[in-house]
Enzyme design. Sequence first.
Site, PDB file in Angstrom:
ATOM      1  N   SER A 105      37.541  28.391 -33.167  1.00  0.00           N
ATOM      2  CA  SER A 105      38.941  28.087 -32.901  1.00  0.00           C
ATOM      3  C   SER A 105      39.861  29.035 -33.649  1.00  0.00           C
ATOM      4  CB  SER A 105      39.255  26.644 -33.316  1.00  0.00           C
ATOM      5  OG  SER A 105      40.635  26.375 -33.212  1.00  0.00           O
ATOM      6  N   TYR A 157      44.956  29.722 -28.150  1.00  0.00           N
ATOM      7  CA  TYR A 157      45.950  28.984 -27.388  1.00  0.00           C
ATOM      8  C   TYR A 157      47.038  29.973 -26.979  1.00  0.00           C
ATOM      9  CZ  TYR A 157      43.818  24.749 -29.280  1.00  0.00           C
ATOM     10  OH  TYR A 157      42.931  23.758 -29.609  1.00  0.00           O
ATOM     11  N   THR A 191      42.080  28.027 -24.304  1.00  0.00           N
ATOM     12  CA  THR A 191      42.142  26.573 -24.173  1.00  0.00           C
ATOM     13  C   THR A 191      43.482  26.154 -23.597  1.00  0.00           C
ATOM     14  OG1 THR A 191      40.597  26.171 -25.986  1.00  0.00           O
ATOM     15  CG2 THR A 191      42.090  24.389 -25.425  1.00  0.00           C
ATOM     16  N   LYS A 242      39.335  27.309 -20.463  1.00  0.00           N
ATOM     17  CA  LYS A 242      38.858  25.964 -20.775  1.00  0.00           C
ATOM     18  C   LYS A 242      39.903  24.922 -20.376  1.00  0.00           C
ATOM     19  CE  LYS A 242      37.261  23.204 -24.736  1.00  0.00           C
ATOM     20  NZ  LYS A 242      38.373  22.225 -24.799  1.00  0.00           N
ATOM     21  N   HIS A 248      39.420  18.160 -23.048  1.00  0.00           N
ATOM     22  CA  HIS A 248      39.571  18.265 -24.502  1.00  0.00           C
ATOM     23  C   HIS A 248      38.954  17.059 -25.214  1.00  0.00           C
ATOM     24  CE1 HIS A 248      41.708  21.087 -27.254  1.00  0.00           C
ATOM     25  NE2 HIS A 248      41.538  20.117 -28.114  1.00  0.00           N
TER      26      HIS A 248
END
Length: 390
Positions: free
Chosen positions: A110, A132, A158, A256, A280
């Site tokens: 992440s 992100y 994501t 995603k 998620h």
Amino acid sequence: MASTKDWFETVAEARERARKRVPRSVFLALHAGSEAGTTLADNTAAFAEIGLRPRIADLPATRELGTTVLGQEISMPVICSPTGVQAVDPGGEVAVARAAAASGTAIGLSSFAAKPIEEVVAANDKTFFQVYWQGSRDGIRARLDRAREAGAKGLIVTLDWVFATARDWGAPPIPEKVNLRTAVAFAPQVLARPGWLARYVRSGRLPDLTTPNLAAVGEPGPSFFGAYGEWMGTSPPTWDDLAWLRQQWDGPFLIKGVYRPDEAKRAVDIGATAISVSNHGGNNLDSTPAAIRALPGVAAAVGDQIEVLLDGGIRRGSDVVKALALGADAVLIGRAYLWGMAANGERGVHNVLEILRQGIDSTLYGLGRKSVHDLTPDDVLLPDGFTRGM
């Protein structure tokens, strides 16, 4: 092998050991789902609705679990999904990377991680970097440059996360940073879990709630909430933005959160390498049906034009097999390995991965399939209305 002090046999046992080992707020953060938790519950309940069609003769003496995903050869179709600020254990994302490497598989890191990408890639060269859509395009490009320089093998974008953070049962408090005031406030919880505290004492450091991968190498990153605030303040991406982002990354590129067949086709149109059908882990829009319910429709819409992964609700090796039979090339796991880490650090993550490996292997055997690549929808039984029209 039977459960011992240092080894557990099921993901459910890992979860229970995690509950008893880490402070209550830490465990609740791992367990949380949006609002009423309807989607969180359905992610696992849906797998129980799927039946298997076993064979009794001509079963394969050995089974092949290995596959290739996003250009990486992995020993089984299971990848550790990117999860932010893994403060459940001092080893954090580096421990996850080592455990995954020991199991011969890849991880997603992440951009909200507590460990620098350089350290994680050093521990596992099969690392994908997750981003992100946050901040300026220059800032995003800088993060991609750092990930590329560090050796990340692919990019995960994501998009399955909205601003809904409410929990009907009350969200666990997460501090902005760990300081004296925080220590006093959380002392009763921490002292009730002396083993967890001892691990941090031995490591010589406190839980880290900063995000180093959102800054230049060697510079301190923003706090988790600082990063979260920047993301909240950034306008959501358009398909044109995603096409631009794809142009900035010349390697494997996964989107995603794809849930609808029409958007799966849009992902193909912008040149994505892969998509992940995901909600998620139940932390997106509550009342969204389980990801596995959406998988068949998405997989049918894109065929072999793009790799399809499934993220959400995986607790057993048989769950992995069911996802593959319904069109997934591999799965991503989140809570399962986090519970393993909370239960027993790096060894606990490896433990969870090996549980899934054993479950995949035994399910293939029961189905009479020699390889994960041989699975088809004929191997499973879906009740009427399972996909809910998706």
